[in-house]
Write a protein that holds these residues in place. Structure first.
Motif, PDB file in Angstrom:
ATOM      1  N   LEU A 229      30.358  -8.951  -2.113  1.00 29.18           N
ATOM      2  CA  LEU A 229      29.256  -7.996  -2.824  1.00 29.18           C
ATOM      3  C   LEU A 229      30.157  -7.092  -3.437  1.00 29.18           C
ATOM      4  O   LEU A 229      29.832  -6.551  -4.567  1.00 29.18           O
ATOM      5  CB  LEU A 229      28.344  -7.499  -1.783  1.00 29.18           C
ATOM      6  CG  LEU A 229      27.317  -8.499  -1.132  1.00 29.18           C
ATOM      7  CD1 LEU A 229      26.552  -7.713  -0.216  1.00 29.18           C
ATOM      8  CD2 LEU A 229      26.533  -9.202  -2.314  1.00 29.18           C
ATOM      9  N   ARG A 230      31.471  -6.638  -2.832  1.00 33.39           N
ATOM     10  CA  ARG A 230      32.042  -5.409  -3.600  1.00 33.39           C
ATOM     11  C   ARG A 230      32.743  -5.816  -4.843  1.00 33.39           C
ATOM     12  O   ARG A 230      32.890  -5.207  -5.863  1.00 33.39           O
ATOM     13  CB  ARG A 230      33.089  -4.882  -2.632  1.00 33.39           C
ATOM     14  CG  ARG A 230      32.564  -4.124  -1.609  1.00 33.39           C
ATOM     15  CD  ARG A 230      33.530  -3.432  -0.855  1.00 33.39           C
ATOM     16  NE  ARG A 230      33.078  -2.515   0.323  1.00 33.39           N
ATOM     17  CZ  ARG A 230      33.778  -2.240   1.439  1.00 33.39           C
ATOM     18  NH1 ARG A 230      34.906  -2.468   1.411  1.00 33.39           N
ATOM     19  NH2 ARG A 230      33.199  -1.189   2.190  1.00 33.39           N
ATOM     20  N   VAL A 231      33.075  -7.234  -4.936  1.00 34.12           N
ATOM     21  CA  VAL A 231      33.818  -7.890  -6.039  1.00 34.12           C
ATOM     22  C   VAL A 231      32.760  -7.850  -7.143  1.00 34.12           C
ATOM     23  O   VAL A 231      33.128  -7.652  -8.561  1.00 34.12           O
ATOM     24  CB  VAL A 231      34.294  -9.266  -5.616  1.00 34.12           C
ATOM     25  CG1 VAL A 231      34.543 -10.056  -7.075  1.00 34.12           C
ATOM     26  CG2 VAL A 231      35.596  -9.327  -4.777  1.00 34.12           C
ATOM     27  N   ARG A 232      31.555  -8.195  -6.667  1.00 32.04           N
ATOM     28  CA  ARG A 232      30.475  -8.398  -7.843  1.00 32.04           C
ATOM     29  C   ARG A 232      29.813  -7.035  -8.162  1.00 32.04           C
ATOM     30  O   ARG A 232      29.003  -6.941  -8.946  1.00 32.04           O
ATOM     31  CB  ARG A 232      29.276  -9.279  -7.094  1.00 32.04           C
ATOM     32  CG  ARG A 232      29.548 -10.561  -7.250  1.00 32.04           C
ATOM     33  CD  ARG A 232      29.538 -11.141  -8.835  1.00 32.04           C
ATOM     34  NE  ARG A 232      28.238 -10.787  -9.377  1.00 32.04           N
ATOM     35  CZ  ARG A 232      27.275 -11.528  -9.537  1.00 32.04           C
ATOM     36  NH1 ARG A 232      27.073 -12.653  -8.516  1.00 32.04           N
ATOM     37  NH2 ARG A 232      26.137 -11.228 -10.061  1.00 32.04           N
ATOM     38  N   GLY A 233      30.312  -5.729  -7.497  1.00 28.68           N
ATOM     39  CA  GLY A 233      29.881  -4.680  -7.885  1.00 28.68           C
ATOM     40  C   GLY A 233      28.370  -4.408  -7.074  1.00 28.68           C
ATOM     41  O   GLY A 233      27.534  -3.618  -7.679  1.00 28.68           O
ATOM     42  N   LEU A 234      28.009  -5.254  -6.182  1.00 30.97           N
ATOM     43  CA  LEU A 234      26.702  -5.207  -5.543  1.00 30.97           C
ATOM     44  C   LEU A 234      26.718  -4.806  -3.865  1.00 30.97           C
ATOM     45  O   LEU A 234      25.865  -5.236  -3.086  1.00 30.97           O
ATOM     46  CB  LEU A 234      25.990  -6.549  -5.680  1.00 30.97           C
ATOM     47  CG  LEU A 234      25.934  -7.182  -6.922  1.00 30.97           C
ATOM     48  CD1 LEU A 234      25.305  -8.580  -6.957  1.00 30.97           C
ATOM     49  CD2 LEU A 234      24.827  -6.520  -7.796  1.00 30.97           C
TER      50      LEU A 234
END
Length: 292
Positions: A229-234
């Protein structure tokens, strides 16, 4: 020194100038018409996408409401109890996510994930209803239909993983007495492989050295979810909790259908196999949106 011209030459020069002017005006008009057409097409495409998105949202919401309404009966078998417990965790997590969205904590970039999350909650409820004898009638494909929307995604990860999925679908034949057990075994392994490929232990540990770890010292599944989720900015807490509960709901199907003696799945109905496939297939599709 200015060159003198005859009246005939002057008229010819005027005609040429007028022709060039008309050509320039025609070119501008063509470009304006083309631009207008592109703008109008873009507006139509956008409106179609909005209409389609709103229709999906309404369909998911209506289906979730119908499935929840069916869950008013008491459970009977241990399998039904296990499915309900797992669904309840998904539903509680979805309600928290929905409250966060209603409170304005999730901006536009979360729209697609919220839409898919509602579908996941509806699928989880639908699976419970199917195994409690109240499946929503569907004209869907056979449970072992080889065509699948998630196969191309799995092919990107590895051809072996895509082949594993094809084998899982093949095993979901109504004629296979162990269909559910075989299918859910493969589903668990596929999801584990996706997470390990897209969130390797070393990468997760490097990004978050103090992440939650298993007794073996490797990052937990939830730590991998948080990483993705952090990689996706979510990276939002309620979404993280929902994704974790959703994956657990799919993975736990292995335990649900792996208990007891082999062959107990022989009594599973066609609608139940269809609901099982939809739950797992859409679950993999949901995960694919988080890792791409």
């Amino acid at each position: 020194m200015a060159r003198s011209v005859t009246p005939s030459q002057l008229r010819n020069m005027i005609r040429q100038a007028q022709q060039k002017q008309r050509q320039a005006i025609d070119k501008i008009n063509r470009e304006l018409r083309a631009h207008s057409q592109r703008v109008n097409q873009a507006v139509r495409n956008y409106n179609q996408q909005v209409t389609a998105y709103n229709a999906r949202v309404r369909a998911n919401r209506d289906r979730l409401a119908r499935e929840l309404a069916r869950l008013s009966r008491p459970t009977a078998s241990s399998r039904q109890v296990t499915l309900r417990v797992s669904f309840n965790a998904v539903h509680r997590a979805y309600e928290c996510l929905e409250r966060a969205a209603d409170a304005g904590q999730l901006d536009q970039k979360y729209s697609e994930i919220l839409d898919l999350s509602e579908r996941e909650a509806a699928n989880s409820a639908g699976l419970v209803n199917a195994f409690e004898g109240d499946a929503e009638q569907t004209s869907g494909a056979a449970p072992d239909e080889p065509a699948s929307p998630v196969t191309p995604f799995l092919e990107i990860i590895s051809s072996e993983l895509a082949d594993r999925w094809r084998g899982a679908l093949y095993s979901l034949s109504p004629r296979n007495p162990d269909a559910a057990r075989h299918f859910c075994t493969s589903a668990r392994e596929i999801i584990a492989r996706i997470l390990q490929t897209k969130a390797p232990d070393d990468a997760v540990a490097a990004a978050t050295p103090d992440c939650d770890r298993t007794p073996q010292g490797t990052p937990t599944r939830r730590a991998k979810v948080r990483y993705l989720l952090r990689v996706r900015g979510l990276d939002q807490a309620d979404l993280e909790a929902f994704v974790e509960s959703d994956i657990s709901n799919v993975v736990d199907l292995f335990e649900v259908f792996n208990t007891g003696t082999h062959g107990t799945a022989g009594a599973i109905k066609l609608t139940q196999l269809q609901a099982l496939r939809k739950r797992v297939e859409d679950g993999i599709a949901f995960l694919s949106h988080l890792v791409q």
